[in-house]
Design a protein around this motif. Structure first.
Motif, PDB file in Angstrom:
ATOM      1  N   LYS A  72       0.838  -1.178   0.098  1.00 38.36           N
ATOM      2  CA  LYS A  72      -0.077   0.171   0.098  1.00 38.36           C
ATOM      3  C   LYS A  72       0.940   1.414  -0.074  1.00 38.36           C
ATOM      4  O   LYS A  72       1.991   1.318   0.897  1.00 38.36           O
ATOM      5  CB  LYS A  72      -0.848   0.017   1.296  1.00 38.36           C
ATOM      6  CG  LYS A  72      -1.897   1.101   1.426  1.00 38.36           C
ATOM      7  CD  LYS A  72      -2.651   1.048   2.483  1.00 38.36           C
ATOM      8  CE  LYS A  72      -3.564   2.426   2.721  1.00 38.36           C
ATOM      9  NZ  LYS A  72      -4.412   2.332   3.959  1.00 38.36           N
ATOM     10  N   ILE A  73       0.683   2.111  -1.042  1.00 35.62           N
ATOM     11  CA  ILE A  73       1.799   3.325  -1.153  1.00 35.62           C
ATOM     12  C   ILE A  73       0.690   4.465  -1.047  1.00 35.62           C
ATOM     13  O   ILE A  73      -0.254   4.625  -1.852  1.00 35.62           O
ATOM     14  CB  ILE A  73       2.460   3.374  -2.551  1.00 35.62           C
ATOM     15  CG1 ILE A  73       3.337   1.859  -2.776  1.00 35.62           C
ATOM     16  CG2 ILE A  73       3.232   4.445  -2.686  1.00 35.62           C
ATOM     17  CD1 ILE A  73       3.779   1.862  -4.060  1.00 35.62           C
ATOM     18  N   SER A  74       1.374   5.551  -0.175  1.00 27.71           N
ATOM     19  CA  SER A  74       0.721   6.964  -0.097  1.00 27.71           C
ATOM     20  C   SER A  74       1.576   7.939  -0.480  1.00 27.71           C
ATOM     21  O   SER A  74       2.751   7.780   0.275  1.00 27.71           O
ATOM     22  CB  SER A  74      -0.075   6.750   1.282  1.00 27.71           C
ATOM     23  OG  SER A  74      -0.887   5.801   1.614  1.00 27.71           O
ATOM     24  N   ASN A  75       1.533   8.722  -1.152  1.00 24.48           N
ATOM     25  CA  ASN A  75       2.483  10.006  -1.180  1.00 24.48           C
ATOM     26  C   ASN A  75       1.606  11.420  -1.945  1.00 24.48           C
ATOM     27  O   ASN A  75       0.221  11.196  -1.900  1.00 24.48           O
ATOM     28  CB  ASN A  75       3.423   9.718  -2.406  1.00 24.48           C
ATOM     29  CG  ASN A  75       2.979   9.361  -3.867  1.00 24.48           C
ATOM     30  OD1 ASN A  75       2.063   9.808  -4.397  1.00 24.48           O
ATOM     31  ND2 ASN A  75       3.603   8.136  -4.512  1.00 24.48           N
ATOM     32  N   ASP A  76       2.436  12.287  -2.193  1.00 26.11           N
ATOM     33  CA  ASP A  76       1.586  13.539  -2.356  1.00 26.11           C
ATOM     34  C   ASP A  76       0.995  13.456  -3.848  1.00 26.11           C
ATOM     35  O   ASP A  76       0.052  14.285  -4.049  1.00 26.11           O
ATOM     36  CB  ASP A  76       2.762  14.771  -2.323  1.00 26.11           C
ATOM     37  CG  ASP A  76       2.917  14.900  -0.790  1.00 26.11           C
ATOM     38  OD1 ASP A  76       2.336  14.523  -0.003  1.00 26.11           O
ATOM     39  OD2 ASP A  76       4.066  15.605  -0.672  1.00 26.11           O
ATOM     40  N   GLN A  77       1.367  12.667  -4.782  1.00 30.34           N
ATOM     41  CA  GLN A  77       1.067  12.716  -5.970  1.00 30.34           C
ATOM     42  C   GLN A  77      -0.223  11.715  -6.529  1.00 30.34           C
ATOM     43  O   GLN A  77      -0.798  11.841  -7.344  1.00 30.34           O
ATOM     44  CB  GLN A  77       2.022  12.406  -7.119  1.00 30.34           C
ATOM     45  CG  GLN A  77       3.292  13.200  -6.908  1.00 30.34           C
ATOM     46  CD  GLN A  77       4.508  12.946  -8.004  1.00 30.34           C
ATOM     47  OE1 GLN A  77       4.120  12.037  -8.945  1.00 30.34           O
ATOM     48  NE2 GLN A  77       5.687  13.435  -7.689  1.00 30.34           N
ATOM     49  N   LEU A  78      -0.587  10.869  -5.332  1.00 34.33           N
ATOM     50  CA  LEU A  78      -1.561  10.267  -5.276  1.00 34.33           C
ATOM     51  C   LEU A  78      -2.838  10.706  -4.602  1.00 34.33           C
ATOM     52  O   LEU A  78      -2.687  11.271  -3.291  1.00 34.33           O
ATOM     53  CB  LEU A  78      -1.363   8.740  -4.854  1.00 34.33           C
ATOM     54  CG  LEU A  78      -0.111   7.922  -5.452  1.00 34.33           C
ATOM     55  CD1 LEU A  78       0.047   6.739  -4.738  1.00 34.33           C
ATOM     56  CD2 LEU A  78      -1.022   7.527  -7.048  1.00 34.33           C
ATOM     57  N   SER A  79      -4.095  10.717  -5.413  1.00 34.80           N
ATOM     58  CA  SER A  79      -5.296  11.311  -4.637  1.00 34.80           C
ATOM     59  C   SER A  79      -5.696  10.223  -3.487  1.00 34.80           C
ATOM     60  O   SER A  79      -6.260  10.686  -2.771  1.00 34.80           O
ATOM     61  CB  SER A  79      -6.317  11.385  -5.636  1.00 34.80           C
ATOM     62  OG  SER A  79      -6.467  10.280  -6.307  1.00 34.80           O
ATOM     63  N   SER A  80      -5.273   8.855  -3.699  1.00 42.64           N
ATOM     64  CA  SER A  80      -5.814   7.969  -2.992  1.00 42.64           C
ATOM     65  C   SER A  80      -4.794   6.942  -2.846  1.00 42.64           C
ATOM     66  O   SER A  80      -4.048   6.768  -4.061  1.00 42.64           O
ATOM     67  CB  SER A  80      -7.388   7.226  -3.318  1.00 42.64           C
ATOM     68  OG  SER A  80      -6.883   6.680  -4.668  1.00 42.64           O
ATOM     69  N   PRO A  81      -4.523   6.076  -1.886  1.00 42.11           N
ATOM     70  CA  PRO A  81      -3.464   5.140  -1.819  1.00 42.11           C
ATOM     71  C   PRO A  81      -3.649   4.126  -2.894  1.00 42.11           C
ATOM     72  O   PRO A  81      -4.669   3.764  -3.167  1.00 42.11           O
ATOM     73  CB  PRO A  81      -3.537   4.362  -0.302  1.00 42.11           C
ATOM     74  CG  PRO A  81      -4.529   5.422   0.473  1.00 42.11           C
ATOM     75  CD  PRO A  81      -5.258   6.152  -0.539  1.00 42.11           C
ATOM     76  N   LEU A  82      -2.353   3.780  -3.313  1.00 42.06           N
ATOM     77  CA  LEU A  82      -2.187   2.591  -4.461  1.00 42.06           C
ATOM     78  C   LEU A  82      -1.834   1.354  -3.727  1.00 42.06           C
ATOM     79  O   LEU A  82      -1.115   1.135  -2.795  1.00 42.06           O
ATOM     80  CB  LEU A  82      -1.002   2.885  -5.258  1.00 42.06           C
ATOM     81  CG  LEU A  82      -0.574   1.876  -6.472  1.00 42.06           C
ATOM     82  CD1 LEU A  82      -1.907   1.827  -7.484  1.00 42.06           C
ATOM     83  CD2 LEU A  82       0.480   2.165  -7.121  1.00 42.06           C
ATOM     84  N   THR A  83      -2.838   0.223  -3.915  1.00 40.69           N
ATOM     85  CA  THR A  83      -2.837  -0.992  -3.243  1.00 40.69           C
ATOM     86  C   THR A  83      -2.791  -2.204  -4.203  1.00 40.69           C
ATOM     87  O   THR A  83      -3.526  -2.371  -5.396  1.00 40.69           O
ATOM     88  CB  THR A  83      -4.317  -1.003  -2.581  1.00 40.69           C
ATOM     89  OG1 THR A  83      -4.427   0.043  -1.543  1.00 40.69           O
ATOM     90  CG2 THR A  83      -4.170  -2.415  -1.552  1.00 40.69           C
ATOM     91  N   PHE A  84      -1.720  -2.994  -3.564  1.00 44.63           N
ATOM     92  CA  PHE A  84      -1.595  -4.164  -4.288  1.00 44.63           C
ATOM     93  C   PHE A  84      -1.739  -5.501  -3.475  1.00 44.63           C
ATOM     94  O   PHE A  84      -1.138  -5.459  -2.377  1.00 44.63           O
ATOM     95  CB  PHE A  84      -0.065  -4.271  -4.834  1.00 44.63           C
ATOM     96  CG  PHE A  84       0.204  -5.455  -5.489  1.00 44.63           C
ATOM     97  CD1 PHE A  84      -0.075  -5.902  -6.743  1.00 44.63           C
ATOM     98  CD2 PHE A  84       1.250  -6.407  -4.706  1.00 44.63           C
ATOM     99  CE1 PHE A  84       0.102  -7.318  -7.151  1.00 44.63           C
ATOM    100  CE2 PHE A  84       1.572  -7.729  -5.388  1.00 44.63           C
ATOM    101  CZ  PHE A  84       1.128  -8.092  -6.219  1.00 44.63           C
ATOM    102  N   ASP A  85      -2.610  -6.563  -3.986  1.00 40.78           N
ATOM    103  CA  ASP A  85      -2.848  -7.643  -2.802  1.00 40.78           C
ATOM    104  C   ASP A  85      -2.680  -8.832  -3.781  1.00 40.78           C
ATOM    105  O   ASP A  85      -3.535  -9.059  -4.480  1.00 40.78           O
ATOM    106  CB  ASP A  85      -4.236  -7.677  -2.394  1.00 40.78           C
ATOM    107  CG  ASP A  85      -4.621  -8.411  -1.277  1.00 40.78           C
ATOM    108  OD1 ASP A  85      -3.733  -9.382  -0.920  1.00 40.78           O
ATOM    109  OD2 ASP A  85      -5.759  -8.594  -0.753  1.00 40.78           O
ATOM    110  N   ASN A  86      -1.667  -9.651  -3.372  1.00 41.25           N
ATOM    111  CA  ASN A  86      -1.236 -10.539  -4.307  1.00 41.25           C
ATOM    112  C   ASN A  86      -1.387 -11.971  -3.422  1.00 41.25           C
ATOM    113  O   ASN A  86      -0.372 -12.660  -2.915  1.00 41.25           O
ATOM    114  CB  ASN A  86       0.650 -10.644  -4.601  1.00 41.25           C
ATOM    115  CG  ASN A  86       1.004 -11.696  -5.536  1.00 41.25           C
ATOM    116  OD1 ASN A  86      -0.004 -12.573  -6.183  1.00 41.25           O
ATOM    117  ND2 ASN A  86       2.034 -11.957  -5.547  1.00 41.25           N
TER     118      ASN A  86
END
Length: 617
Positions: A72-86
């Motif tokens: 789960k990635i959160s930064n200033d350029q993302l409006s919402s967290p980027l999630t990867f579930d493998n």
């Protein structure tokens, strides 16, 4: 078996607890390795120095995404967290069993935050294999142990059961149990033996006559029925019915104790004669009746048996000065016959014997199987009718001696019946069969008419006679009317007659008895109650009927010189009777001591062998 089920449940619970415990222990060991591997993965992939990630494609270019199970990635350029579930790269069972908290990495150059979990496929597979191995091994151990336990339990159970059933069986390995079983078996055998002895004793008591020691009526009926129902072997036997006729006379004149000795003597005679023949069983089937079943006895031997019995009876009669001892009815029997037919034939034979002479026997052939069961009654009816038509009877007399002057003595009259060839037929038999064939009233009328006729022709002045009357007669209204008219026509004779009735017969119908006693008072005759003092209601009966005389029962007099209780009882009877103006006679006097004691009690009259024996009228 219930204990085995409880043990099975307990071991199953233990197995579950053990599996859970080992699984948790393995998890604790693997958690440390998993966290360490997760930290190493962060360093190898340099997560803290990654540029800002804005898409999943960009993420896959900078790291080996298959090594992660979750990102789960959160930064200033993302409006919402980027999630990867493998989830596809993770062993779901192990992953769920060993959940690892996500780690957190913060970028050193940007404000990017990365939350992740390592896939750790090899470690999860190893953990899963270890768990499967633990569960499988424990399950196999559990099943093996329970199978062994169950087989051992069955083995011990079979040995214990075998040891219980058969004391020669192989002993179980449990020595304490074997010893307990042995003790219990020994105790059980003792109790069983006691029960068997008790059953044998009770069976013997139920089928044995207490007085004679012979088998009783129940045993006779059982043996006869079993013999007759054996339809395959076609056996034959001899049935003999032996009836003694002096019992009532002995009981009355000599007392019940002498009567018991009389029965015992006859039983011993029959037993001794029967012992000379094979397969002969003797029974006492009633108060005065004996039965003999002789298996496979020939008719010739039956005749020998009967002749020897007659000889013994004749000897006993001569020694004891009796009119007769016993009569014997004999018949042959075989399988497939009905008990009623067999007993009817024996009854006919007995009837023939009773009119054939003193202690006689008669044989009835078994070929008459189709005869009616009531032929015995028909036979007796014919005999009694013949007696009445021919007036085939005579009289004996025995004095009732007065002790005091105000007592009127008299001669008691006894009837003696005579059959063909001048053979004497027992009086009790004739009266009982007359009762059975409904000829008793007519017979008593004929006897009374002849008594009055004899009195008119033979009696001396001031002679008084005592006459016995049956209970059937005094309960018959037409007989009472007939007798009253007869006595009214002969007033002089009526006043000289004493009518004797046994106490036990009066109590059965008090109203008829009272009517009869009142009639005797009206015509001037006298009433006498015989065998007084045996019943509990003697004094009540005495009060109701108000007899002129009472005769104290011979059983009370039999051992009077040695029995103080009877002396007190007789003294009370005499006192009560004399207060009510009733005179008391003691019957069955056989020795001077008895007479002396009774005279000291102011008895009014005495009767018995000491005074005089019966003689021809």
């Amino acid at each position: 078996m219930n204990n085995f089920k409880h043990s099975l449940w307990a071991s199953s619970l233990f197995f579950i607890v053990l599996v859970v415990t080992l699984t948790i222990a393995a998890k604790a060991m693997f958690n440390t390795s998993l966290l360490h591997q997760q930290q190493l993965l962060s360093e190898s992939e340099q997560l803290s120095s990654l540029p800002d990630i804005t898409s999943l494609n960009q993420l896959t270019e900078v790291i080996d995404i298959d090594k992660f199970s979750y990102i789960k990635i959160s930064n200033d350029q993302l409006s919402s967290p980027l999630t990867f579930d493998n989830e596809s790269g993770v062993i779901s069972f192990a992953h769920k069993l060993l959940p690892i908290a996500e780690s957190l990495e913060v970028s050193t150059t940007t404000n990017q935050i990365i939350e992740y979990s390592a896939a750790n496929i090899n470690l999860y597979q190893l953990y899963e294999n270890i768990v499967y191995s633990i569960v499988g091994g424990l399950l196999l151990t559990f099943l093996f142990n329970n199978i062994i336990y169950f087989r051992l339990f069955n083995y011990i159970e079979r040995m214990i059961v075998g040891e219980i059933i058969n004391n020669k069986a192989k002993k179980s390995p449990l020595k304490t149990v074997s010893k307990h079983i042995e003790d219990k078996r020994h105790l059980f055998e003792i109790q069983l033996q006691l029960k068997e002895e008790k059953i044998i004793k009770l069976t013997s008591q139920a089928t044995m006559d207490n007085l004679t020691g012979l088998s009783n009526r129940h045993a006779f009926r059982k043996e006869l029925t079993q013999f007759l129902s054996d339809e395959y072997q076609q056996q034959h036997a001899i049935l003999s019915i032996i009836r003694i006729f002096e019992l009532s006379a002995v009981n009355i004149t000599r007392g019940s104790q002498q009567g018991d000795e009389y029965i015992l003597s006859i039983a011993n005679i029959i037993r001794d004669v029967a012992a000379k023949f094979k397969n002969v069983n003797v029974f006492r089937i009633s108060g005065s009746d004996f039965a003999v079943i002789a298996h496979n006895m020939s008719i010739t031997n039956a005749q020998k048996f009967s002749n020897e019995l007659k000889i013994k009876f004749d000897q006993y009669q001569s020694i004891n000065d009796l009119e007769s001892v016993a009569f014997n009815g004999v018949t042959s029997i075989s399988s497939n016959q009905l008990p009623e037919q067999v007993l009817a034939r024996a009854d006919i034979a007995l009837a023939k014997a009773q009119i054939s002479g003193s202690n006689a026997w008669a044989f009835e052939d078994s070929k008459n199987n189709n005869q009616e069961f009531d032929l015995g009654e028909k036979y007796w009816r014919a005999v009694i009718i013949d007696i009445m038509e021919k007036r085939s009877f005579s009289f004996l007399q025995q004095p009732v001696q007065a002790v005091h002057r105000n007592m009127k003595g008299y001669q008691e009259i006894f009837t003696r019946f005579i059959g063909d060839n001048d053979n004497t037929i027992p009086t009790s038999t004739v009266f009982s069969m007359a009762q059975r064939t409904d000829t008793i009233i007519k017979l008593e009328k004929i006897i009374l008419e002849k008594v009055i006729s004899n009195y008119r022709g033979k009696a001396k002045p001031n002679t008084r006679w005592g006459i016995n009357v049956s209970s059937t007669a005094i309960q018959n209204s037409s007989f009472i009317i007939w007798l009253e008219r007869l006595l009214l026509r002969e007033p002089d004779i009526a006043s000289s007659l004493f009518f004797e009735i046994q106490e036990r017969l009066l109590d059965s119908n008090l109203a008829s008895s009272k009517r009869f006693f009142d009639m005797l008072k009206r015509v001037g005759s006298h009433s006498v109650i015989c065998n007084f003092g045996k019943g509990i209601g003697s004094f009540s009966l005495f009060k109701e009927l108000k007899p002129d005389y009472i005769k104290i029962d011979a059983s009370l007099v039999a051992d009077l010189e040695h029995d103080s209780s009877n002396q007190q009882f007789i003294r009370m009877i005499i006192d009560v009777a004399q207060r009510m103006e009733c005179q008391v006679i003691a019957e069955g006097i056989e020795n001077p001591e008895q007479r002396q004691i009774l005279e000291s009690m102011y008895i009014d009259g005495v009767q018995g062998f000491l005074i005089a024996r019966p003689t021809e009228l």
